[in-house]
Scaffold this active site. Structure first.
Site, PDB file in Angstrom:
ATOM      1  N   ARG A 180       0.809  -1.220   0.000  1.00  0.00           N
ATOM      2  CA  ARG A 180       0.000   0.000   0.000  1.00  0.00           C
ATOM      3  C   ARG A 180       0.843   1.272   0.000  1.00  0.00           C
ATOM      4  O   ARG A 180       0.604   2.187  -0.799  1.00  0.00           O
ATOM      5  CB  ARG A 180      -0.943   0.004   1.216  1.00  0.00           C
ATOM      6  CG  ARG A 180      -2.210  -0.807   1.007  1.00  0.00           C
ATOM      7  CD  ARG A 180      -2.696  -1.402   2.312  1.00  0.00           C
ATOM      8  NE  ARG A 180      -1.751  -2.381   2.805  1.00  0.00           N
ATOM      9  CZ  ARG A 180      -1.701  -3.650   2.372  1.00  0.00           C
ATOM     10  NH1 ARG A 180      -2.571  -4.073   1.478  1.00  0.00           N
ATOM     11  NH2 ARG A 180      -0.793  -4.498   2.829  1.00  0.00           N
ATOM     12  N   THR A 181       1.820   1.370   0.889  1.00  0.00           N
ATOM     13  CA  THR A 181       2.569   2.626   1.002  1.00  0.00           C
ATOM     14  C   THR A 181       3.348   2.905  -0.270  1.00  0.00           C
ATOM     15  O   THR A 181       3.266   3.999  -0.841  1.00  0.00           O
ATOM     16  CB  THR A 181       3.520   2.594   2.219  1.00  0.00           C
ATOM     17  OG1 THR A 181       2.761   2.352   3.404  1.00  0.00           O
ATOM     18  CG2 THR A 181       4.246   3.927   2.360  1.00  0.00           C
ATOM     19  N   ARG A 224      11.437   3.948   3.379  1.00  0.00           N
ATOM     20  CA  ARG A 224      11.018   3.047   4.450  1.00  0.00           C
ATOM     21  C   ARG A 224      12.241   2.253   4.887  1.00  0.00           C
ATOM     22  O   ARG A 224      12.979   1.714   4.054  1.00  0.00           O
ATOM     23  CB  ARG A 224       9.923   2.096   4.001  1.00  0.00           C
ATOM     24  CG  ARG A 224       9.665   0.982   5.008  1.00  0.00           C
ATOM     25  CD  ARG A 224       8.472   0.130   4.647  1.00  0.00           C
ATOM     26  NE  ARG A 224       7.233   0.875   4.866  1.00  0.00           N
ATOM     27  CZ  ARG A 224       6.022   0.320   4.818  1.00  0.00           C
ATOM     28  NH1 ARG A 224       5.881  -0.974   4.559  1.00  0.00           N
ATOM     29  NH2 ARG A 224       4.950   1.046   5.009  1.00  0.00           N
ATOM     30  N   LYS A 273      26.190  -3.209   0.240  1.00  0.00           N
ATOM     31  CA  LYS A 273      27.640  -3.014   0.325  1.00  0.00           C
ATOM     32  C   LYS A 273      28.006  -2.147   1.533  1.00  0.00           C
ATOM     33  O   LYS A 273      29.078  -1.553   1.580  1.00  0.00           O
ATOM     34  CB  LYS A 273      28.146  -2.348  -0.956  1.00  0.00           C
ATOM     35  CG  LYS A 273      27.794  -3.110  -2.233  1.00  0.00           C
ATOM     36  CD  LYS A 273      28.160  -2.309  -3.456  1.00  0.00           C
ATOM     37  CE  LYS A 273      27.712  -3.004  -4.739  1.00  0.00           C
ATOM     38  NZ  LYS A 273      28.000  -2.196  -5.963  1.00  0.00           N
ATOM     39  N   HIS A 327       4.884   6.302  11.221  1.00  0.00           N
ATOM     40  CA  HIS A 327       4.370   6.118   9.857  1.00  0.00           C
ATOM     41  C   HIS A 327       3.427   7.297   9.603  1.00  0.00           C
ATOM     42  O   HIS A 327       2.197   7.131   9.523  1.00  0.00           O
ATOM     43  CB  HIS A 327       3.645   4.791   9.737  1.00  0.00           C
ATOM     44  CG  HIS A 327       3.493   4.304   8.323  1.00  0.00           C
ATOM     45  ND1 HIS A 327       3.666   5.126   7.224  1.00  0.00           N
ATOM     46  CD2 HIS A 327       3.172   3.076   7.821  1.00  0.00           C
ATOM     47  CE1 HIS A 327       3.467   4.432   6.124  1.00  0.00           C
ATOM     48  NE2 HIS A 327       3.160   3.182   6.456  1.00  0.00           N
TER      49      HIS A 327
END
Length: 291
Positions: A51-52, A102, A81, A130
């Site tokens: 969704r996000t 995120r 890395k 959030h």
């Protein structure tokens, strides 16, 4: 507003402006289809998202901007890395006009923002925040209740590791008369500093509660542990008012039964769709969309 990092850092005035803009967008999305047609926005996700990520990318395209994207950044970017969040943010600052990130670390968005020369949007940081989810949640509540003052809300489920309930309660605390109830199993208790009443059963939740905000168990953050969450089904919903809204940030597991899906109070799919309007409003506000 330079960045969009946490609900604590959004003033009530800024929040109200975002909600007004989201409503205007929802009524006439095509009006905004060229608002950011000269911009590029990056989505950089270290954790899984449906969704996000997709609603942000939909929002980016719907305001006329272009999107560059990395999913599974832990393995598909230079994070594999050992590149730091700070160096990643410095690099993205040269490739885009804003970026959505995120990451599993609670302070990841703030670390990126400290060195970034472009707006950083927190798409979910660890168990902490959030904020764009909270904005779309508030938008959904206001759309159906016509107010954000004097709300009674019960947050349920994994309230220790679930960032969405924490963010939403902090956002709603900016408004007058908020009453918060929390219902969680042992090990998942609400640790938010906002005053709240702990309940141990559905019978202890007021019949006329305005919002039931259910959340899933965050298995990925509990090191293999498990918990039995309170389950909302058709029988549970019968004890609440016809005006009680049922929300869930999704994805759900079994904490909301599918027999509730046809209940007009169950708004979790509409809630998810509202994310596009809320995120369009965030992008336009941060990047100064064309009038």
């Amino acid at each position: 507003m330079k960045h969009f990092l946490s609900t604590e850092e959004i003033s009530k005035e800024e929040l109200e402006k975002l909600l007004v803009l989201a409503f205007e967008i929802s009524k006439n999305p095509k009006k905004f289809k060229k608002a950011l047609d000269d911009k590029i926005v990056a989505t950089f996700f270290f954790e899984p998202s449906t969704r996000t990520r997709l609603s942000f990318e939909s929002a980016i395209l719907r305001v006329g901007a272009k999107v560059i994207s990395t999913e599974n950044a832990n393995t598909s970017s230079s994070a594999a890395k050992s590149e730091s969040i700070e160096d990643t943010a410095r690099m993205l600052s040269g490739y885009a006009d804003a970026f959505v990130m995120r990451n599993g670390d609670d302070d990841s968005a703030h670390r990126a923002a400290r060195v970034s020369t472009i707006p950083v949007i927190n798409g979910g940081s660890g168990s902490a925040q959030h904020p764009s989810q909270s904005l779309l949640d508030a938008f959904t509540i206001f759309k159906h209740k016509g107010r954000l003052d004097n709300l009674k809300i019960c947050v349920l489920g994994d309230l220790k590791k679930g960032r969405t309930a924490n963010s939403l309660v902090r956002l709603l605390s900016k408004f007058e008369g908020l009453q918060v109830f929390s219902f969680a199993p042992k090990g998942c208790e609400f640790n938010c500093e906002i005053p709240h009443t702990v309940v141990k059963s559905f019978d202890e939740i007021p019949h006329d509660v305005d919002v039931l905000y259910q959340t899933r168990f965050q298995r990925e953050r509990h090191d293999g542990k498990n918990a039995v969450l309170p389950i909302i089904d058709k029988k549970v919903m019968e004890r609440f008012s016809k005006d009680t809204l049922l929300l869930h940030p999704l994805p759900r597991n079994d904490e909301i039964s599918t027999d509730v899906d046809d209940d007009p109070r169950a708004l979790y799919f509409e809630q998810a769709h509202n994310g596009v309007f809320a995120r369009m409003a965030i992008l336009i506000t941060l990047l100064g969309g064309k009038k």
